[in-house]
Design a protein around this motif. Structure first.
Motif, PDB file in Angstrom:
ATOM      1  N   HIS A   1      -6.796 -10.257 -13.138  1.00 36.42           N
ATOM      2  CA  HIS A   1      -8.123 -10.859 -13.169  1.00 36.42           C
ATOM      3  C   HIS A   1      -8.843 -10.665 -11.828  1.00 36.42           C
ATOM      4  CE1 HIS A   1      -8.159 -13.170 -17.038  1.00 36.42           C
ATOM      5  NE2 HIS A   1      -6.867 -12.871 -16.950  1.00 36.42           N
ATOM      6  N   ILE A   2      -8.111 -10.158 -10.822  1.00 38.29           N
ATOM      7  CA  ILE A   2      -8.700  -9.874  -9.503  1.00 38.29           C
ATOM      8  C   ILE A   2      -8.954  -8.385  -9.324  1.00 38.29           C
ATOM      9  CG2 ILE A   2      -8.425 -10.134  -7.006  1.00 38.29           C
ATOM     10  CD1 ILE A   2      -8.580 -12.812  -8.474  1.00 38.29           C
ATOM     11  N   GLY A   3      -7.959  -7.541  -9.654  1.00 40.06           N
ATOM     12  CA  GLY A   3      -8.108  -6.106  -9.431  1.00 40.06           C
ATOM     13  C   GLY A   3      -7.014  -5.302 -10.102  1.00 40.06           C
ATOM     14  N   ASP A   4      -6.891  -4.032  -9.687  1.00 48.05           N
ATOM     15  CA  ASP A   4      -5.948  -3.077 -10.285  1.00 48.05           C
ATOM     16  C   ASP A   4      -4.777  -2.840  -9.337  1.00 48.05           C
ATOM     17  OD1 ASP A   4      -7.760  -2.711 -12.414  1.00 48.05           O
ATOM     18  OD2 ASP A   4      -8.858  -1.186 -11.265  1.00 48.05           O
ATOM     19  N   PRO A   5      -3.531  -3.074  -9.760  1.00 46.14           N
ATOM     20  CA  PRO A   5      -2.375  -2.865  -8.895  1.00 46.14           C
ATOM     21  C   PRO A   5      -2.215  -1.396  -8.495  1.00 46.14           C
ATOM     22  CG  PRO A   5      -1.804  -4.235 -10.771  1.00 46.14           C
ATOM     23  CD  PRO A   5      -3.169  -3.667 -11.058  1.00 46.14           C
ATOM     24  N   ILE A   6      -1.794  -1.183  -7.232  1.00 47.07           N
ATOM     25  CA  ILE A   6      -1.534   0.156  -6.713  1.00 47.07           C
ATOM     26  C   ILE A   6      -0.190   0.164  -5.994  1.00 47.07           C
ATOM     27  CG2 ILE A   6      -3.959   0.847  -6.517  1.00 47.07           C
ATOM     28  CD1 ILE A   6      -3.867   0.032  -3.583  1.00 47.07           C
ATOM     29  N   THR A   7       0.321   1.367  -5.725  1.00 47.46           N
ATOM     30  CA  THR A   7       1.642   1.499  -5.110  1.00 47.46           C
ATOM     31  C   THR A   7       1.622   1.038  -3.651  1.00 47.46           C
ATOM     32  OG1 THR A   7       1.160   3.813  -4.585  1.00 47.46           O
ATOM     33  CG2 THR A   7       2.382   3.374  -6.600  1.00 47.46           C
ATOM     34  N   GLN A   8       2.738   0.420  -3.242  1.00 48.75           N
ATOM     35  CA  GLN A   8       2.840  -0.158  -1.907  1.00 48.75           C
ATOM     36  C   GLN A   8       3.727   0.636  -0.960  1.00 48.75           C
ATOM     37  OE1 GLN A   8       4.009  -4.301  -2.024  1.00 48.75           O
ATOM     38  NE2 GLN A   8       2.961  -4.627  -3.965  1.00 48.75           N
ATOM     39  N   ASN A   9       4.506   1.545  -1.490  1.00 41.74           N
ATOM     40  CA  ASN A   9       5.399   2.316  -0.623  1.00 41.74           C
ATOM     41  C   ASN A   9       5.733   3.642  -1.276  1.00 41.74           C
ATOM     42  OD1 ASN A   9       7.641   1.863  -2.467  1.00 41.74           O
ATOM     43  ND2 ASN A   9       7.805  -0.189  -1.596  1.00 41.74           N
ATOM     44  N   ARG A  10       6.464   4.467  -0.552  1.00 41.11           N
ATOM     45  CA  ARG A  10       6.742   5.818  -1.044  1.00 41.11           C
ATOM     46  C   ARG A  10       7.711   5.855  -2.210  1.00 41.11           C
ATOM     47  NH1 ARG A  10       8.696   5.838   4.443  1.00 41.11           N
ATOM     48  NH2 ARG A  10      10.953   5.582   4.592  1.00 41.11           N
ATOM     49  N   ASN A  11       8.340   4.712  -2.528  1.00 36.74           N
ATOM     50  CA  ASN A  11       9.224   4.643  -3.687  1.00 36.74           C
ATOM     51  C   ASN A  11       8.492   4.265  -4.960  1.00 36.74           C
ATOM     52  OD1 ASN A  11      11.417   5.428  -2.239  1.00 36.74           O
ATOM     53  ND2 ASN A  11      12.435   3.453  -2.221  1.00 36.74           N
ATOM     54  N   GLY A  12       7.181   4.051  -4.871  1.00 32.94           N
ATOM     55  CA  GLY A  12       6.389   3.766  -6.057  1.00 32.94           C
ATOM     56  C   GLY A  12       6.374   2.317  -6.491  1.00 32.94           C
ATOM     57  N   HIS A  13       6.788   1.389  -5.627  1.00 34.44           N
ATOM     58  CA  HIS A  13       6.787  -0.024  -5.985  1.00 34.44           C
ATOM     59  C   HIS A  13       5.360  -0.541  -6.112  1.00 34.44           C
ATOM     60  CE1 HIS A  13      11.058  -0.712  -4.069  1.00 34.44           C
ATOM     61  NE2 HIS A  13      11.046   0.233  -5.005  1.00 34.44           N
ATOM     62  N   VAL A  14       5.036  -1.135  -7.255  1.00 41.02           N
ATOM     63  CA  VAL A  14       3.726  -1.760  -7.436  1.00 41.02           C
ATOM     64  C   VAL A  14       3.814  -3.279  -7.297  1.00 41.02           C
ATOM     65  CG1 VAL A  14       2.583   0.042  -8.774  1.00 41.02           C
ATOM     66  CG2 VAL A  14       4.063  -1.613  -9.947  1.00 41.02           C
ATOM     67  N   VAL A  15       5.024  -3.788  -7.174  1.00 35.75           N
ATOM     68  CA  VAL A  15       5.272  -5.173  -6.778  1.00 35.75           C
ATOM     69  C   VAL A  15       6.303  -5.110  -5.664  1.00 35.75           C
ATOM     70  CG1 VAL A  15       6.255  -7.406  -7.458  1.00 35.75           C
ATOM     71  CG2 VAL A  15       4.726  -6.193  -9.024  1.00 35.75           C
ATOM     72  N   GLY A  16       6.023  -5.793  -4.563  1.00 32.40           N
ATOM     73  CA  GLY A  16       6.928  -5.742  -3.422  1.00 32.40           C
ATOM     74  C   GLY A  16       7.492  -7.114  -3.102  1.00 32.40           C
ATOM     75  N   HIS A  17       8.642  -7.102  -2.442  1.00 30.09           N
ATOM     76  CA  HIS A  17       9.293  -8.346  -2.024  1.00 30.09           C
ATOM     77  C   HIS A  17       9.251  -8.436  -0.501  1.00 30.09           C
ATOM     78  CE1 HIS A  17      11.023  -9.234  -6.022  1.00 30.09           C
ATOM     79  NE2 HIS A  17      11.087  -7.915  -6.138  1.00 30.09           N
ATOM     80  N   VAL A  18       8.637  -9.488   0.000  1.00 28.88           N
ATOM     81  CA  VAL A  18       8.580  -9.729   1.435  1.00 28.88           C
ATOM     82  C   VAL A  18       9.705 -10.696   1.759  1.00 28.88           C
ATOM     83  CG1 VAL A  18       7.166 -10.541   3.362  1.00 28.88           C
ATOM     84  CG2 VAL A  18       6.094  -9.366   1.431  1.00 28.88           C
ATOM     85  N   ILE A  19      10.805 -10.148   2.261  1.00 30.28           N
ATOM     86  CA  ILE A  19      12.025 -10.922   2.490  1.00 30.28           C
ATOM     87  C   ILE A  19      12.821 -10.201   3.566  1.00 30.28           C
ATOM     88  CG2 ILE A  19      13.393  -9.709   0.738  1.00 30.28           C
ATOM     89  CD1 ILE A  19      14.588 -12.452  -0.043  1.00 30.28           C
ATOM     90  N   ASP A  20      13.581 -10.925   4.331  1.00 26.55           N
ATOM     91  CA  ASP A  20      14.356 -10.307   5.404  1.00 26.55           C
ATOM     92  C   ASP A  20      15.543  -9.538   4.835  1.00 26.55           C
ATOM     93  OD1 ASP A  20      15.482  -9.675   7.895  1.00 26.55           O
ATOM     94  OD2 ASP A  20      16.674 -11.521   7.900  1.00 26.55           O
ATOM     95  N   VAL A  21      15.568  -8.227   5.099  1.00 25.57           N
ATOM     96  CA  VAL A  21      16.707  -7.396   4.709  1.00 25.57           C
ATOM     97  C   VAL A  21      17.401  -6.820   5.939  1.00 25.57           C
ATOM     98  CG1 VAL A  21      15.680  -6.813   2.480  1.00 25.57           C
ATOM     99  CG2 VAL A  21      15.310  -5.288   4.445  1.00 25.57           C
ATOM    100  N   GLY A  22      17.026  -7.336   7.116  1.00 25.40           N
ATOM    101  CA  GLY A  22      17.678  -6.887   8.345  1.00 25.40           C
ATOM    102  C   GLY A  22      16.942  -5.809   9.106  1.00 25.40           C
ATOM    103  N   ASP A  23      15.724  -5.449   8.671  1.00 22.72           N
ATOM    104  CA  ASP A  23      14.954  -4.454   9.420  1.00 22.72           C
ATOM    105  C   ASP A  23      14.551  -5.002  10.787  1.00 22.72           C
ATOM    106  OD1 ASP A  23      15.145  -2.776   7.276  1.00 22.72           O
ATOM    107  OD2 ASP A  23      13.093  -3.051   6.580  1.00 22.72           O
ATOM    108  N   THR A  24      14.355  -4.095  11.747  1.00 21.36           N
ATOM    109  CA  THR A  24      13.945  -4.477  13.092  1.00 21.36           C
ATOM    110  C   THR A  24      12.856  -3.532  13.577  1.00 21.36           C
ATOM    111  OG1 THR A  24      15.492  -3.028  14.282  1.00 21.36           O
ATOM    112  CG2 THR A  24      16.321  -5.186  13.572  1.00 21.36           C
TER     113      THR A  24
END
Length: 357
Positions: free
Chosen positions: A107-130
């Motif tokens: 109802h707001i807009g059209d989903p688009i890819t967020q990363n090079r793996n083609g994810h159109v839904v992403g998880h913002v969570i700590d996976v140990g990146d630095t």
């Protein structure tokens, strides 16, 4: 270099005291609203629709549709942001929760890819990146993120779990910060209308360098457009010996810019609670988060977990041509922005599905 001669002002140039006097940027869900959402979910399942197949009209919401339309207008041409509060996330499994979030976001807009793996839904969570993982963004870490924008018209975040400590969401009006910089240091303002070079963090479109240059402020066809960089992505440019460097004047201008963003009058601090949804128009609202800590698993405290969507507005603004260096496609009426990829778009239900393979 085209830039305004006087402060821009307008309804999008808000300060914290002004925002706190109004509540038209919040849509609070009641039981009847949740019942409409649940009915829309059932309708999509009865029709056999996968989550990515759901369009706006496939997720009818009756009375809630009018309120979402008003919220969308606020995001597109008002304050530049809007919130939905009160979704009872504890009632739903992960697939249902993402189905709801997708349906509301349509109802707001059209989903688009967020990363090079083609994810159109992403998880913002700590996976140990630095910060030392130069081929990844810092969103999947506990690090503080300075004021920045994402490569889409609107970024949405749904809170599933909050951090034990920290992880505060903060936003500013890019126009208000721009105007304050014009008043304080008019000598430095032109420096932010020049390209500032940033690390692509491994997301390199075909034929492009592993870095790109973009002005923080643009004035195109009489309209302001901002693109705020994460400072760590500027600093990691040093790993490319042949990349352009910032001038001392640009560094000073950035310091003043970030200082203004942090001031109480401009920085709206928001505490995510489970069930909160935040939608920000990246061209005029910049966002950040504070460093955070999750509780030890032995204490039973879940990790901070937000679900993110990047949205393209089919009726969005005309963008300055130089934004194509990052966005690749900037045409109005198309699904623009995002991260170019030749992979099929997917929705990972597991937050620990690698975002960057």
């Amino acid at each position: 270099m085209d830039m305004p001669k006087t402060p821009i002002g307008g309804s999008s140039a808000w300060t914290v005291p002004q925002v706190m006097l109004r509540d038209d940027w919040v849509c609070r869900l009641g039981e009847s609203d949740v019942a409409e959402i649940d009915a829309a979910v059932r309708a999509t399942r009865q029709r056999g629709l996968g989550i990515q197949e759901i369009e706006r009209d496939d997720f009818p919401l009756d009375r809630l549709t009018t309120r979402l339309g008003a919220l969308r207008a606020q995001i597109r041409s008002g304050l530049g942001f809007g919130y939905i509060k009160g979704l009872p996330v504890e009632r739903y499994d992960r697939e249902t929760l993402i189905r709801i979030y997708w349906g509301l976001s349509r109802h707001i807009g059209d989903p688009i890819t967020q990363n090079r793996n083609g994810h159109v839904v992403g998880h913002v969570i700590d996976v140990g990146d630095t910060e030392q993982h130069h081929d990844r963004r810092l969103t999947q870490s506990t690090a503080e993120l300075c004021f920045h924008t994402d490569s889409c018209d609107v970024v949405g975040l749904l809170c599933i779990n909050r951090a034990r400590t920290g992880g505060e969401s903060r936003i500013v009006s890019g126009i208000a910060v721009h105007d304050e910089l014009m008043r304080r240091r008019p000598d430095l303002l032109p420096e932010l209308y020049k390209p500032i070079y940033m690390d692509r963090r491994g997301e390199v479109p075909a034929g492009k360098q592993p870095w790109f240059g973009m002005p923080l402020f643009s004035w195109h066809r009489g309209q302001f457009t901002g693109y705020s960089p994460i400072r760590q992505y500027i600093e990691s440019m040093t790993r490319f010996p042949d990349a352009p460097r910032m001038s001392n004047a640009q560094r000073e201008a950035l310091d003043v810019y970030y200082d203004i963003c942090e001031e109480e009058r401009f920085c709206l601090k928001l505490h995510f609670e489970p069930g909160d949804m935040q939608f920000l128009q990246n061209h005029i609202v910049f966002h950040s988060r504070t460093e955070y800590a999750d509780g030890p698993s032995a204490e039973g405290w879940p990790k901070r977990h937000l679900i993110r969507m990047w949205l393209s507005l089919p009726d969005g603004r005309i963008l300055p041509p130089h934004m194509a260096e990052k966005w690749i496609n900037i045409e109005v009426g198309t699904k623009r922005g995002g991260v170019p990829t030749d992979r099929e778009s997917i929705i990972p239900l597991d937050p620990f599905t690698p975002a960057y393979a």
